[in-house]
Enzyme design. Structure first.
Site, mmCIF file in Angstrom:
data_model
loop_
_atom_site.group_PDB
_atom_site.id
_atom_site.type_symbol
_atom_site.label_atom_id
_atom_site.label_comp_id
_atom_site.label_asym_id
_atom_site.label_seq_id
_atom_site.Cartn_x
_atom_site.Cartn_y
_atom_site.Cartn_z
ATOM 1 N N HIS A 17 36.745 28.457 -40.772
ATOM 2 C CA HIS A 17 36.320 29.040 -39.495
ATOM 3 C C HIS A 17 37.321 30.105 -39.036
ATOM 4 O O HIS A 17 36.934 31.188 -38.588
ATOM 5 C CB HIS A 17 36.231 27.959 -38.409
ATOM 6 C CG HIS A 17 35.176 26.918 -38.636
ATOM 7 N ND1 HIS A 17 35.432 25.566 -38.580
ATOM 8 C CD2 HIS A 17 33.843 27.026 -38.916
ATOM 9 C CE1 HIS A 17 34.317 24.891 -38.796
ATOM 10 N NE2 HIS A 17 33.336 25.749 -39.013
ATOM 11 N N LYS A 41 24.005 14.495 -30.919
ATOM 12 C CA LYS A 41 24.920 14.103 -31.987
ATOM 13 C C LYS A 41 26.342 14.007 -31.449
ATOM 14 O O LYS A 41 26.938 15.029 -31.074
ATOM 15 C CB LYS A 41 24.843 15.155 -33.094
ATOM 16 C CG LYS A 41 25.558 14.771 -34.357
ATOM 17 C CD LYS A 41 25.199 15.771 -35.436
ATOM 18 C CE LYS A 41 26.210 15.776 -36.545
ATOM 19 N NZ LYS A 41 26.004 16.908 -37.454
ATOM 20 N N ARG A 90 29.387 30.464 -47.236
ATOM 21 C CA ARG A 90 30.314 29.901 -48.228
ATOM 22 C C ARG A 90 29.747 29.964 -49.633
ATOM 23 O O ARG A 90 30.474 30.126 -50.603
ATOM 24 C CB ARG A 90 30.636 28.435 -47.881
ATOM 25 C CG ARG A 90 31.507 28.276 -46.669
ATOM 26 C CD ARG A 90 31.580 26.857 -46.234
ATOM 27 N NE ARG A 90 30.260 26.372 -45.831
ATOM 28 C CZ ARG A 90 30.047 25.288 -45.118
ATOM 29 N NH1 ARG A 90 31.053 24.526 -44.755
ATOM 30 N NH2 ARG A 90 28.829 24.927 -44.777
ATOM 31 N N SER A 127 33.666 21.067 -42.442
ATOM 32 C CA SER A 127 34.170 20.084 -41.480
ATOM 33 C C SER A 127 33.850 18.659 -41.921
ATOM 34 O O SER A 127 34.681 17.754 -41.809
ATOM 35 C CB SER A 127 33.557 20.333 -40.096
ATOM 36 O OG SER A 127 33.936 21.589 -39.600
#
Ligand code: PNS
Length: 168
Positions: A17, A41, A90, A127
């Site tokens: 990030h 969440k 990514r 993450s």
């Protein structure tokens, strides 16, 4: 003046990030890092904790601010006069999901999305994986900012958290 946003969950922020935010900050006049408040969440870290970790990691970037938002990203963009979303890619696995969101955001409000390829040395960093590695005592230095590594160790050491940390 072009204002852009790097949105995400950032649970927790990673050096991937930080890489994308730093490179987006060089492209745009003003950049907001926007942490999603997701009522559906629960994360390992609260939104306020994520904002705090991001502010610490990005403090050298003078045209970057860190905020949280709830609801649609395009509504946040409209309210903040932001016209561009900057996101990292990514790998090919990110493309379908990111493209769909980019097209939806354009359809909803004309907001454009700019994709930046993640630096190759960080393209495996996510993450969710960082949390899993940390949960089982693996070394996450070099994957997350130092404050995040400390916070991970503290949080996962809390009674009842280590074995059941949220994913995402
Ligand atoms: O880091 P993430 O979880 O991949 O980030 C996803 C995020 C926060 C960018 C996306 O879920 C989002 O924008 N959520 C806000 C709600 C919204 O606008 N949904 C429609 C997206 S097309």
């Amino acid at each position: 003046m072009v204002r852009a946003v790097c949105p995400g969950s950032f649970d927790p922020p990673t050096l991937g990030h930080v890489d994308i935010v730093g490179r987006a900050a060089a492209l745009f006049d003003d950049l907001t890092v926007a942490v999603l408040v997701n009522e559906r969440k629960a994360g390992l870290f609260t939104v306020d904790e994520r904002v705090e970790m991001l502010r610490d990691a990005l403090q050298q970037l003078t045209n970057v601010r860190v905020e949280s938002f709830a609801g649609l990203l395009v509504d946040f963009c409209t309210a903040q006069r932001i016209t561009v979303v900057a996101k990292g890619l990514r790998s090919g696995a990110d493309v379908d999901y990111e493209l769909q969101m980019a097209q939806m955001n354009h359809r909803l409000a004309g907001v454009e999305t700019v994709f930046l390829p993640t630096s190759p040395g960080l393209s495996f960093v996510a993450s969710s994986l960082v949390k899993e590695v940390a949960r089982f005592g693996g070394d996450v230095s070099g994957l997350v900012p130092s404050m995040v590594a400390e916070r991970l160790a503290d949080r996962l050491g809390e009674p009842g958290v280590g074995g059941s940390a949220a994913g995402g």
